[in-house]
Design an enzyme around this catalytic site. Structure first.
Site, mmCIF file in Angstrom:
data_model
loop_
_atom_site.group_PDB
_atom_site.id
_atom_site.type_symbol
_atom_site.label_atom_id
_atom_site.label_comp_id
_atom_site.label_asym_id
_atom_site.label_seq_id
_atom_site.Cartn_x
_atom_site.Cartn_y
_atom_site.Cartn_z
ATOM 1 C CE LYS A 45 13.725 57.409 14.321
ATOM 2 N NZ LYS A 45 14.111 57.525 15.685
ATOM 3 C CE LYS A 57 6.464 60.567 19.552
ATOM 4 N NZ LYS A 57 7.735 59.958 19.942
ATOM 5 C CE LYS A 62 12.311 66.403 17.413
ATOM 6 N NZ LYS A 62 12.144 65.983 18.810
HETATM 7 P P1 ADP Z 1 9.875 58.420 17.512
HETATM 8 O O1 ADP Z 1 11.022 58.355 16.529
HETATM 9 O O2 ADP Z 1 8.745 57.533 17.145
HETATM 10 O O3 ADP Z 1 9.450 59.854 17.802
HETATM 11 P P2 ADP Z 1 11.310 58.623 19.958
HETATM 12 O O4 ADP Z 1 12.196 59.607 19.285
HETATM 13 O O5 ADP Z 1 10.385 59.105 21.026
HETATM 14 O O6 ADP Z 1 10.463 57.850 18.866
HETATM 15 O O7 ADP Z 1 12.234 57.477 20.511
HETATM 16 C C1 ADP Z 1 12.171 56.887 21.781
HETATM 17 C C2 ADP Z 1 13.251 55.817 21.846
HETATM 18 O O8 ADP Z 1 13.003 54.793 20.885
HETATM 19 C C3 ADP Z 1 14.645 56.337 21.537
HETATM 20 O O9 ADP Z 1 15.564 55.667 22.371
HETATM 21 C C4 ADP Z 1 14.851 55.965 20.091
HETATM 22 O O10 ADP Z 1 16.219 55.792 19.766
HETATM 23 C C5 ADP Z 1 14.093 54.661 20.000
HETATM 24 N N1 ADP Z 1 13.552 54.460 18.648
HETATM 25 C C6 ADP Z 1 12.589 55.207 18.057
HETATM 26 N N2 ADP Z 1 12.305 54.749 16.829
HETATM 27 C C7 ADP Z 1 13.109 53.673 16.627
HETATM 28 C C8 ADP Z 1 13.282 52.761 15.551
HETATM 29 N N3 ADP Z 1 12.580 52.853 14.440
HETATM 30 N N4 ADP Z 1 14.196 51.759 15.692
HETATM 31 C C9 ADP Z 1 14.927 51.651 16.815
HETATM 32 N N5 ADP Z 1 14.813 52.479 17.866
HETATM 33 C C10 ADP Z 1 13.911 53.490 17.796
#
Ligand code: ADP
Ligand code: NA
Length: 328
Positions: free
Chosen positions: A197, A200, A114
């Site tokens: 994956k 957001k 990051k």
């Molecule tokens: P993002 O990747 O959109 O920023 P976060 O990091 O805030 O999402 O993730 C919040 C939760 O959702 C975590 O437990 C993360 O492992 C899960 N998560 C996020 N994206 C995915 C995905 N594409 N598939 C499965 N789980 C996910």
């Protein structure tokens, strides 16, 4: 609830949770309520490691809580609260920061990723110490288990090391938590770039739980697949098709094998249409529930206040013992 204590949090940094959050994490939160003593928090302290607009953060925190309730988090079965309502998180975090090594924290790959693209003066110290606050979140509740995806393993390892270090220096104080990999957790890929994956940070291929379901169905119908015609589950060779099968399976509870058999001989368009319909079937009642919770702010406040009160019963006791052992 009874059973092992589990702690998990989610950041209120978007207008809506997305399908990856739901199928990869939040769905397991709901399932775990039955046989765990679950503590679930909206981690707004974590959200401000990058700048946030105050009014928007407050709104997103409420909408996050409303979504958790709408997904089935039952405030009578679990402890649902907002992190900043429990000041002990920050209070314990300081003690753990003083226990963590600078080099140890510097080895966290998420921070390295990051921060790599940014000028050092634009990276907050909070982003650096984020995993230590995460350790405080977990240790404050003496959690036995923490549901983690691959990306969080290193942070959980840091939490375990900090707990063990504190315990050996000051006497047995913290439960050393273990990783819990929920069976049903699905990894959801980006619809436009199925090699990545769903996240957001890449909005074009994301399905938001609160967007117009018709728009979601349209996005799903235009998902990137491949140039073959065969519907088969092969995440390496056929990431797009496999992702659609995984989403369909997770939303409907049917196995991938059943779906592959059903769609044998069908075109990709048929599969996409079915996945879109399955999503709409989930999203319409979900969104109604979310709007119901948001329409009664006093009740939502009450639910969150009750959650924070219960969380604090545990948190204040852990902090009391910790501070006493440290010499405060
Ligand atoms: P993002 O990747 O959109 O920023 P976060 O990091 O805030 O999402 O993730 C919040 C939760 O959702 C975590 O437990 C993360 O492992 C899960 N998560 C996020 N994206 C995915 C995905 N594409 N598939 C499965 N789980 C996910
Ligand atoms: Na429970």
């Amino acid at each position: 609830g009874r059973g092992p204590r589990v702690l998990s949090g989610i950041q209120p940094t978007a207008d809506s949770f997305h399908l990856g959050n739901y199928l990869g994490a939040l769905r397991s939160w709901v399932r775990m309520q039955a046989d765990h003593d679950a503590f679930y928090c909206v981690v707004d302290l974590h959200a401000i490691t990058v700048a946030q607009d105050p009014a928007l953060l407050r709104e997103r925190t409420r909408v996050s809580a409303a979504q958790l309730l709408a997904l089935g988090i039952d405030p009578d079965a679990s402890t649902l609260f907002v992190q900043s309502h429990v000041p002990e998180h920050a209070q314990l975090s300081w003690v753990l920061e003083c226990l963590a090594g600078f080099g140890e924290a510097g080895r966290m790959t998420q921070f390295k990723d990051k921060s790599a693209r940014q000028d050092a003066d634009h990276i907050s110290v909070g982003l650096f110490t984020y995993p230590v606050l995460q350790a405080a979140d977990i240790l404050l509740y003496q959690a036995n288990q923490v549901p983690v995806g691959e990306d969080q393993r290193q942070h959980l390892e840091l939490t375990r090391n900090l707990a063990q270090r504190f315990n050996s220096r000051y006497g047995d104080t913290f439960t050393v938590p273990s990783a819990h990999i929920p069976k049903e957790a699905a990894k959801i890929q980006d619809l436009q770039d199925p090699s990545a994956k769903m996240s957001k940070s890449q909005p074009s291929g994301v399905v938001d739980l609160l967007e117009d379901p018709k728009r979601s169905a349209k996005k799903i119908r235009s998902a990137v697949t491949d140039n073959e015609r065969e519907i088969r589950y092969d995440p390496e060779q056929k990431a797009g098709v496999s992702n659609l099968l995984a989403i369909h399976s997770a939303l409907t509870g049917r196995t991938i094998d059943e779906l592959v058999a059903e769609f044998d001989g069908s075109g990709y368009g048929d599969l996409k249409k079915a996945v879109g319909e399955a999503f709409v079937e989930f999203a319409v009642p979900f969104q109604e529930k979310v709007h119901g919770y948001l329409a009664d702010p006093a009740e939502l406040d009450k639910v969150l206040a009750r959650g924070a009160e219960h969380a604090r019963e545990v948190a204040t006791e852990t902090l009391r013992v910790t501070y006493e052992r440290v010499g405060f």
